[in-house]
Design a protein around this motif. Structure first.
Motif, PDB file in Angstrom:
ATOM      1  N   ARG A   1     -60.554 -62.203 -76.358  1.00 22.79           N
ATOM      2  CA  ARG A   1     -60.032 -63.029 -77.455  1.00 22.79           C
ATOM      3  C   ARG A   1     -60.695 -62.657 -78.778  1.00 22.79           C
ATOM      4  O   ARG A   1     -60.018 -62.484 -79.790  1.00 22.79           O
ATOM      5  CB  ARG A   1     -60.264 -64.510 -77.157  1.00 22.79           C
ATOM      6  CG  ARG A   1     -59.714 -65.432 -78.222  1.00 22.79           C
ATOM      7  CD  ARG A   1     -60.054 -66.903 -77.903  1.00 22.79           C
ATOM      8  NE  ARG A   1     -59.554 -67.766 -78.928  1.00 22.79           N
ATOM      9  CZ  ARG A   1     -60.128 -67.941 -80.126  1.00 22.79           C
ATOM     10  NH1 ARG A   1     -61.220 -67.295 -80.439  1.00 22.79           N
ATOM     11  NH2 ARG A   1     -59.597 -68.762 -81.015  1.00 22.79           N
TER      12      ARG A   1
ATOM     13  N   VAL B   1     -58.584 -61.240 -81.884  1.00 23.42           N
ATOM     14  CA  VAL B   1     -58.554 -62.004 -83.141  1.00 23.42           C
ATOM     15  C   VAL B   1     -59.116 -61.154 -84.281  1.00 23.42           C
ATOM     16  O   VAL B   1     -58.562 -61.135 -85.382  1.00 23.42           O
ATOM     17  CB  VAL B   1     -59.331 -63.336 -82.995  1.00 23.42           C
ATOM     18  CG1 VAL B   1     -59.582 -63.976 -84.343  1.00 23.42           C
ATOM     19  CG2 VAL B   1     -58.568 -64.288 -82.086  1.00 23.42           C
TER      20      VAL B   1
ATOM     21  N   TYR C   1     -62.681 -63.508 -70.941  1.00 21.57           N
ATOM     22  CA  TYR C   1     -61.634 -64.030 -71.815  1.00 21.57           C
ATOM     23  C   TYR C   1     -62.139 -64.123 -73.253  1.00 21.57           C
ATOM     24  O   TYR C   1     -61.447 -63.733 -74.184  1.00 21.57           O
ATOM     25  CB  TYR C   1     -61.177 -65.405 -71.311  1.00 21.57           C
ATOM     26  CG  TYR C   1     -60.353 -66.170 -72.328  1.00 21.57           C
ATOM     27  CD1 TYR C   1     -59.007 -65.880 -72.505  1.00 21.57           C
ATOM     28  CD2 TYR C   1     -60.937 -67.162 -73.115  1.00 21.57           C
ATOM     29  CE1 TYR C   1     -58.255 -66.560 -73.446  1.00 21.57           C
ATOM     30  CE2 TYR C   1     -60.187 -67.851 -74.050  1.00 21.57           C
ATOM     31  CZ  TYR C   1     -58.856 -67.550 -74.212  1.00 21.57           C
ATOM     32  OH  TYR C   1     -58.116 -68.223 -75.145  1.00 21.57           O
ATOM     33  N   GLU C   2     -63.343 -64.645 -73.425  1.00 20.04           N
ATOM     34  CA  GLU C   2     -63.903 -64.817 -74.770  1.00 20.04           C
ATOM     35  C   GLU C   2     -64.061 -63.471 -75.482  1.00 20.04           C
ATOM     36  O   GLU C   2     -63.790 -63.366 -76.680  1.00 20.04           O
ATOM     37  CB  GLU C   2     -65.253 -65.545 -74.716  1.00 20.04           C
ATOM     38  CG  GLU C   2     -65.137 -67.018 -74.346  1.00 20.04           C
ATOM     39  CD  GLU C   2     -64.986 -67.244 -72.846  1.00 20.04           C
ATOM     40  OE1 GLU C   2     -65.255 -66.304 -72.047  1.00 20.04           O
ATOM     41  OE2 GLU C   2     -64.570 -68.349 -72.463  1.00 20.04           O
TER      42      GLU C   2
END
Length: 122
Positions: A7, A11, A3-4
Motif C-alpha cells: 500500500r 500510494v 499489505y502495508e
C-alpha cells in the motif's frame, strides 16, 4: 511483502504520478469527493436507522443506502482507472480501436512503466 508495504509503495507511486498528471490528479480529487459524500450518507443512515417510515407508514430501506452504494461503486471504478494492473496495463478495460483510447493507453503504459523501471512499484 505485507499489505502495508504494498500500500505504501502504491500510494507513493500514485502521488508522484498525480503531481505530474492532471487527469490522474482530477480523478483522485473526484474519488475523494465521492467517498466524502458516501461517508455523509452513511452517517445519516446511522443517525436515522436502516429502515425509515415510507409514504404509507410502512418501513422501507433508507434511500441513502442505495446512494451510498452507488457513490462507492462509482468511486471504485474511477479509482481503478488510476491504478496499474498486474499485467502492466492501467485501467479496467482494454483500449478499443478509437485513436484517443489507444493514445491514452499508451500514455498510461509509459507513465507506469517509468515507475516500474525506477522500482517504485512491482
Amino acid at each position: 511483502m505485507s499489505y502495508e508495504d504494498i500500500r505504501a509503495r502504491l500510494v507513493g507511486a500514485l502521488e508522484t504520478v498525480a503531481e505530474t498528471d492532471e487527469t490522474i490528479s482530477q480523478r483522485v480529487a473526484t474519488v475523494a469527493a465521492m467517498l466524502a459524500r458516501a461517508d455523509q450518507c452513511a452517517a445519516q443512515v446511522a443517525n436515522d436507522g436502516l429502515m425509515i417510515p415510507g409514504s404509507a407508514g410502512q418501513l422501507v430501506a433508507h434511500p441513502l443506502l442505495s446512494e451510498e452504494r452507488a457513490l462507492r461503486t462509482h468511486a471504485d471504478r474511477v479509482w481503478a482507472e488510476c491504478l496499474p494492473l498486474e499485467d502492466g496495463n492501467t485501467g479496467t478495460g482494454a483500449a478499443t480501436d478509437d485513436s484517443v483510447s489507444l493514445k491514452a493507453k499508451r500514455a498510461a503504459d509509459a507513465r507506469w512503466g517509468r515507475h516500474r523501471a525506477a522500482g517504485e512499484i512491482a
